[in-house]
Design a protein around this motif. Sequence first.
Motif, short mmCIF file in Angstrom:
data_model
loop_
_atom_site.label_atom_id
_atom_site.label_comp_id
_atom_site.label_asym_id
_atom_site.label_seq_id
_atom_site.Cartn_x
_atom_site.Cartn_y
_atom_site.Cartn_z
N ASP A 1 6.64 -7.31 -6.35
CA ASP A 1 5.51 -6.59 -6.96
C ASP A 1 4.37 -7.51 -7.37
OD1 ASP A 1 7.08 -7.53 -9.01
OD2 ASP A 1 7.81 -5.53 -9.57
N ARG A 2 4.47 -8.76 -6.99
CA ARG A 2 3.29 -9.62 -7.16
C ARG A 2 2.79 -10.08 -5.79
NH1 ARG A 2 3.68 -13.50 -12.30
NH2 ARG A 2 1.76 -12.47 -12.85
N THR A 3 3.21 -9.38 -4.76
CA THR A 3 2.83 -9.74 -3.40
C THR A 3 2.15 -8.55 -2.74
OG1 THR A 3 4.72 -11.21 -3.28
CG2 THR A 3 3.72 -10.57 -1.18
N ALA A 4 1.10 -8.82 -2.04
CA ALA A 4 0.43 -7.73 -1.33
C ALA A 4 0.19 -8.14 0.11
CB ALA A 4 -0.89 -7.38 -2.01
N ILE A 5 0.67 -7.28 1.02
CA ILE A 5 0.42 -7.48 2.44
C ILE A 5 -0.72 -6.54 2.83
CG2 ILE A 5 1.38 -7.43 4.77
CD1 ILE A 5 2.95 -9.34 3.02
N PHE A 6 -1.79 -7.10 3.32
CA PHE A 6 -2.90 -6.30 3.82
C PHE A 6 -2.86 -6.32 5.34
CE2 PHE A 6 -5.61 -5.50 0.08
CZ PHE A 6 -5.00 -6.31 -0.85
N SER A 7 -3.17 -5.21 5.97
CA SER A 7 -3.17 -5.21 7.43
C SER A 7 -4.40 -4.49 7.96
CB SER A 7 -1.89 -4.56 7.96
OG SER A 7 -1.76 -3.26 7.44
N GLY A 8 -4.75 -4.82 9.20
CA GLY A 8 -5.89 -4.18 9.85
C GLY A 8 -5.43 -2.94 10.59
N PRO B 1 -5.96 -13.58 -8.95
CA PRO B 1 -5.48 -14.78 -8.23
C PRO B 1 -3.97 -14.99 -8.36
CG PRO B 1 -7.29 -15.32 -9.74
CD PRO B 1 -6.88 -13.91 -10.04
N ASP B 2 -3.30 -14.25 -9.24
CA ASP B 2 -1.84 -14.40 -9.37
C ASP B 2 -1.09 -13.77 -8.20
OD1 ASP B 2 -2.38 -15.54 -11.74
OD2 ASP B 2 -1.75 -13.83 -12.98
N LEU B 3 -1.73 -12.91 -7.47
CA LEU B 3 -1.05 -12.24 -6.36
C LEU B 3 -0.83 -13.20 -5.20
CD1 LEU B 3 -3.15 -8.93 -6.14
CD2 LEU B 3 -0.82 -9.14 -7.05
N THR B 4 0.28 -13.04 -4.50
CA THR B 4 0.45 -13.69 -3.21
C THR B 4 -0.13 -12.72 -2.17
OG1 THR B 4 2.43 -14.83 -3.92
CG2 THR B 4 2.13 -14.55 -1.54
N LEU C 1 -2.05 -3.16 -7.77
CA LEU C 1 -1.40 -4.32 -7.17
C LEU C 1 -1.02 -5.30 -8.27
CD1 LEU C 1 -3.74 -5.16 -4.12
CD2 LEU C 1 -1.86 -3.51 -4.26
N GLY C 2 0.25 -5.68 -8.30
CA GLY C 2 0.69 -6.64 -9.30
C GLY C 2 1.44 -6.00 -10.46
N LEU C 3 1.45 -4.66 -10.54
CA LEU C 3 2.16 -3.99 -11.64
C LEU C 3 3.65 -3.94 -11.33
CD1 LEU C 3 2.00 -2.42 -14.34
CD2 LEU C 3 1.70 -0.34 -13.00
N LYS C 4 4.47 -4.31 -12.31
CA LYS C 4 5.92 -4.36 -12.11
C LYS C 4 6.44 -2.96 -11.80
CE LYS C 4 9.50 -7.43 -13.57
NZ LYS C 4 9.37 -8.01 -12.24
N ASN C 5 7.28 -2.86 -10.80
CA ASN C 5 7.91 -1.59 -10.36
C ASN C 5 6.90 -0.57 -9.81
OD1 ASN C 5 10.41 -2.53 -11.30
ND2 ASN C 5 9.91 -1.82 -13.36
N GLY C 6 5.67 -1.02 -9.56
CA GLY C 6 4.65 -0.03 -9.16
C GLY C 6 4.31 -0.06 -7.69
N ILE C 7 5.19 -0.63 -6.86
CA ILE C 7 4.85 -0.82 -5.45
C ILE C 7 4.44 0.50 -4.78
CG2 ILE C 7 5.86 -1.36 -3.18
CD1 ILE C 7 7.24 -3.72 -4.48
N PHE C 8 3.35 0.41 -4.05
CA PHE C 8 2.91 1.56 -3.26
C PHE C 8 2.30 1.05 -1.96
CE2 PHE C 8 -0.73 0.42 -5.97
CZ PHE C 8 -1.76 0.32 -5.05
#
Lengths: 319, 633
Positions: A41-48, A83-86, B460-467
């Motif tokens: 939940d600190r990681t975000a995958i972005f896609s086109g 900036p904390d996100l991967t 984005l970044g919230l615990k348990n909040g994945i979407f």
Amino acid sequence: MALRVADYKTDVHNDWCPGCGDFGIVNAIQMALAEMGVERDRTAIFSGVGCSGKTSHFINTYGIHTLHGRVMTFAQGAKVANPDLTVVAIGGDGDGLGIGAGHFVAAGRRDIDMTYIIFDNGVYGLTKGQASPTLKLGEQPKSLPKPNLNYSVNPIGLAITSGYTFVARGYSYDIRHLKDMIMQAVRHKGTSFLDVLQPCPTYNDINTRDWYAGLDMKDVAERHSRIYKLEDTGYDPAVHYADRGDLDEKISQALIRSLDWGDKIPIGVFYKNEHITSFETRMQEHIPNYTENPPAHQRISEEERPITDVSGLLGSLLV
Amino acid sequence: MVDFTWLIGGPQGSGVETASTIFSGVCAKAGYQIFGKREFHSNIKGEHSYFEVRVSDRMVRSNSSTVDLMVSYDAETIFRHYSTVAPGGSIIYDLDMRDTETVDVATMDPYFKERLHAEIRRLGVPPTVRGVLDAAARSGVRTYPVSFKDLLADLAEQHGNPRLKLMKRMYNVLGVSLSAGLAGLPRDLLLRLIQDVFHKKAMVKKLNADAAAHAYDAGADLGDIAHVLAGAEKRPGTALVQGHQGTAIGKMVAGCRFQSYYPITPASDESVYLESNEILDVKHARPGSISVVQTEDEISAIGMMIGAALTGVRSSTSTSGPGFSLMAEALGWAGINEVPVVITLYQRSGPSTGLPTRHGQDDLLFAVFGGHGEFPRIVYASGDIEESFYDTCLCFNYSDVYQLPVIHMMDKFLSSTTTTCPVFDPSRVTIDRGRLLDSIDGEYRRFQLGGDGISPRSYLGLKNGIFWNTGDESDETGHITEDPVVRRQMMDKRLSRMDIVLERVPEEEQAVCHRAGEYTIVSWGSTKGPILDALEMLESEGVSVGFIQVKMLHPFPAKLVERLLGGARVIIDVESNQTGQMGNLFSQNIFRRIDHYILKYTGRGMTCDELYDAMSDIIRGGAPYRTVLMHGS
């Protein structure tokens, strides 16, 4: 509890064609995330948009499937705000080097701490196989009515000259190596670019898995995989000194290797420069507490009342 | 009652804007209410630009069509504006250009020259500055020749520095100081303001202050209109604001912490102001900041803004028509993914590049309908700079509460305005983040169905909040689906919000009925100022005209506007575009015909006088269905 590769998978049905190179890439990403133990939940995958665009739905982190060509814009905005996100951006070669080429170049200039992976197969698969920007001049995969009229873009060379500070290539059928490339890319401070050669089994009948393996070579005795690893040749991609001499040398050798195609196609890290400040550092020079208190951490209200104090500015407007 | 208009003109790059900043500042400090507006070409140096400042002891919200005092150190200003100076008004001009002929002024385009020459032939004067000034004098205008060169020579002598004789770039300060002297503005205020404006370099400050003092005295000696602007009673809490400051300071107060933009006139001033003030004081907390990112194009600007908004940060971008065109695709993405963002749209004249530095309200229907597919949005318009501060804060609340993109309509009229108004009051602002979550336990679905269709929002970044988000149609988790039943549910979920907005947004935020009447104007945005001023003029003659200012343009508050119309018999639509775009929305939603249109699409803002004339014609009867206003050079 340590996370396993399975924790990074969703149960969304994967509708890529059987034998698609994309499977290897998504597996390598999931393996790399698990091995690095990044928090989901600190990681975000972005896609086109395109076949590669669906990748974010198969990975169990925040997943943002954006617009055709625009993935880097969304991803960079999120990373600047938090900036904390991967942050890992994913797209196809048409997506990133055709419709999104302007963003590709601009992202290199910024050097925000994130990773961009291009699934590079030479065709627009989801629209039935038209020529993409990386298809070589004169080639004619099966859907093209006539041979390709355009010269191909050089993703590695373009990335280096645009300012990307980590530039590498992987191959979707060498998952272990690819996973290693992804981990290095994600750990790099600054924008890392990873070009992944990925056979499209349905529409690219030239650069197939067998072709990469060299099975089409006429002299059976001399047959060899077209793919080779730069690191196996003693190649050193890193800029060690912040002077022109070393920089010139490392950029030149990387550009020369980026031109290799045909019977010898290099994968591995082409270029790595840790002497360039990342965007975050540059921001911090002007906003001293930017990394510690970035936009996403800031409180803006208390009991529904604003807490930003603009009295100084308003005072200067009073007559 | 004081109602005095000052005009200064000159080539771009010659300091017209600085001179107007000084004049506006002195008048405001002297206790007057002012309304000033700049007109300029799409050009860096050389083309004609001018600034008109209207000064009064009561509230003024627009320019008038006539000028009381004009100052000019170039011939083009005289040729373009001599005829707008009212009988009894004054012109201060540089003696040196008296014999300049119209044909010598290369920056006057042939279309203007042709009209000018026809006028000069009619007047029977030679085609020179002297000629048209003689004609003006014949009609009762006082003309004051001043040698700007001599003023500089005096300064050179005073400073013992012969090179100062060539400092033509100080003509702007000479011009404004001559005007202040002639109009009797307080001398000490002028000198103080000059020192503030040139505070960065001690030498420049001294030089300009000396020049100003000398020119002021020369101006005071000129003639007999002295002391018309001797001062008025100062209203406490009055601010002198520029067009972009309402939205910019509004964004700071509203908690906007990310702004992306691509340079474009007339929107970029706002972003540059935000970046110049990027570090923010925050009560009881460590300093905050706004990250302003200049992007490679407007596509990137909207993409970055959406990306930032997904992290839970209040985010915005600011643009004009051409940039907004590029944003159309991503606007739909924000719509289908229910992302709260605010796009501040400073309109200018289109289509295409159009009149890039001129005013227009051309983009209303594009803001309402732009983008493919059907998705919810709010289009909201501010009538003046003071409103734009509070409205900016409202727009962020709307976007958070209803989880949709908000397009905040501004325009070039507002952006190039300098005006006095009550200082913005942040204590009147509330911040409502709607259903933004700060923690999540258990299972979470971003687009959970049910209730009023507005789902709790993770970031984005919230615990348990994945979407997941996608530009494709999606299910409750945000994964792609093409299922027809889910498709219908999701479309209804998103679009039902349009009714909710009209139900829940307070009526006074949707439309303002300034007054009701048998004749009622319906309008939106920056026409508010000229309309209110024109209605006051009519009122002073005992004619009362109604005015409904529609602020919420999408969804359109049809029932409310219909109720506000009351017994209005004749409906007049006033807009700065060719087709009457809001009139279109009005008729679509209210099923009632517009009786008269008053439109202006020359790229210049409306003056209260021309609007007053057009309204008078309508009330007298026999006015055309469509009146087109033409004032302005």
